[in-house]
Design a protein around this motif. Structure first.
Motif, PDB file in Angstrom:
ATOM      1  N   ALA A  76       0.803   3.943  -2.977  1.00 42.01           N
ATOM      2  CA  ALA A  76       0.424   5.313  -2.643  1.00 42.01           C
ATOM      3  C   ALA A  76       1.477   6.300  -3.128  1.00 42.01           C
TER       4      ALA A  76
ATOM      5  N   ALA B 262      -3.997   7.960  -4.016  1.00 43.41           N
ATOM      6  CA  ALA B 262      -2.837   7.859  -3.128  1.00 43.41           C
ATOM      7  C   ALA B 262      -3.272   7.958  -1.672  1.00 43.41           C
TER       8      ALA B 262
ATOM      9  N   ASP C 241      -4.893   4.691  -0.535  1.00 43.79           N
ATOM     10  CA  ASP C 241      -3.885   3.660  -0.268  1.00 43.79           C
ATOM     11  C   ASP C 241      -3.140   3.940   1.034  1.00 43.79           C
ATOM     12  N   MET C 242      -2.798   5.198   1.245  1.00 45.81           N
ATOM     13  CA  MET C 242      -2.087   5.565   2.464  1.00 45.81           C
ATOM     14  C   MET C 242      -2.932   5.258   3.693  1.00 45.81           C
TER      15      MET C 242
ATOM     16  N   TRP D 142       0.832  -1.212   0.000  1.00 45.58           N
ATOM     17  CA  TRP D 142       0.000   0.000   0.000  1.00 45.58           C
ATOM     18  C   TRP D 142       0.865   1.261   0.000  1.00 45.58           C
TER      19      TRP D 142
END
Length: 226
Positions: free
Chosen positions: A179, A191, A194-195, A175
């Protein structure tokens, strides 16, 4: 450097050692197998002793298990470029094609070492060679993602990180790397998602916290431009 777990080598190591000592029986094969894993474990605690044991074992005809331990010990002793080159060479010419898992392990370890030395091109070559042997190897895919980030190849980094996520969604590094790639490509919302997913897995991850700040700053700059 953290090497791959010994369990990753177990089936390949047993098969290779058994094949190399086909003339021997039972206890001799087990003794060679035990020597291999004992040597690899010693690299973590006593690099000098591991190197001396591996060198002596290789001179006795220990084959690739002895050479693998020697290369790991060389890396642990600080001569990382030499050790990485030895791992690459051993994987490509010193191990039977029948022992593919061991070859992949060595290539991934070489790639990780090259990345630690900021030799991203060499790292990418090692990971690419591993993926030629197994296109779905998770460690090699993760390494390719990291090397692609280091090279600024954001599309390749995103693709490799996505493959890692598909295989191991609980691995935070997948991830994080995706990101970062999406941030660099300007996909700020993706992004951020994902973060945040990475932070759900590991809330105190420093790299993700830094990435969060970078995404926020990119959003702020984008708002000013508009």
């Amino acid at each position: 450097m953290r090497f791959l777990p010994l369990a990753h080598l177990l089936p390949a190591g047993l098969l290779a050692i058994a094949g190399a000592t086909a003339h021997a029986q039972g206890s001799a094969i087990l003794a060679e197998t035990d020597r291999y894993f004992t040597c690899l474990e010693r690299v973590e605690s006593d690099q000098d002793a591991a190197f001396e044991d591996a060198l002596a074992w290789r001179m006795e005809g220990g084959g690739w298990p002895a050479a693998h331990c020697e290369a790991r010990a060389i890396i642990a002793l600080g001569d990382r470029a030499r050790g990485a080159a030895l791992l690459d060479e051993l994987a490509m010419s010193g191990v039977s094609d029948q022992d593919q898992p061991a070859r992949i392990t060595m290539l991934v370890e070489a790639g990780q070492t090259w990345l630690g030395l900021e030799e991203a091109d060499a790292a990418q070559a090692s990971f690419a060679a591993a993926l030629e042997l197994d296109a779905l190897d998770g460690a090699a895919l993760l390494g390719r993602a990291g090397a692609s980030v280091a090279l600024g190849d954001w599309d390749a980094a995103e693709a490799a990180a996505t493959a890692v996520i598909d295989q191991t969604p609980g691995l935070v590094d997948g991830w994080r790397l995706r990101a970062q790639a999406r941030l660099e490509n300007g996909a700020l919302d993706a992004a951020w998602q994902d973060m945040e997913t990475g932070r759900e897995i590991e809330p105190a991850n420093i790299d993700l916290l830094v990435l969060r700040g970078r995404i926020n700053e990119s959003r702020r700059l984008a708002a000013l431009e508009n």
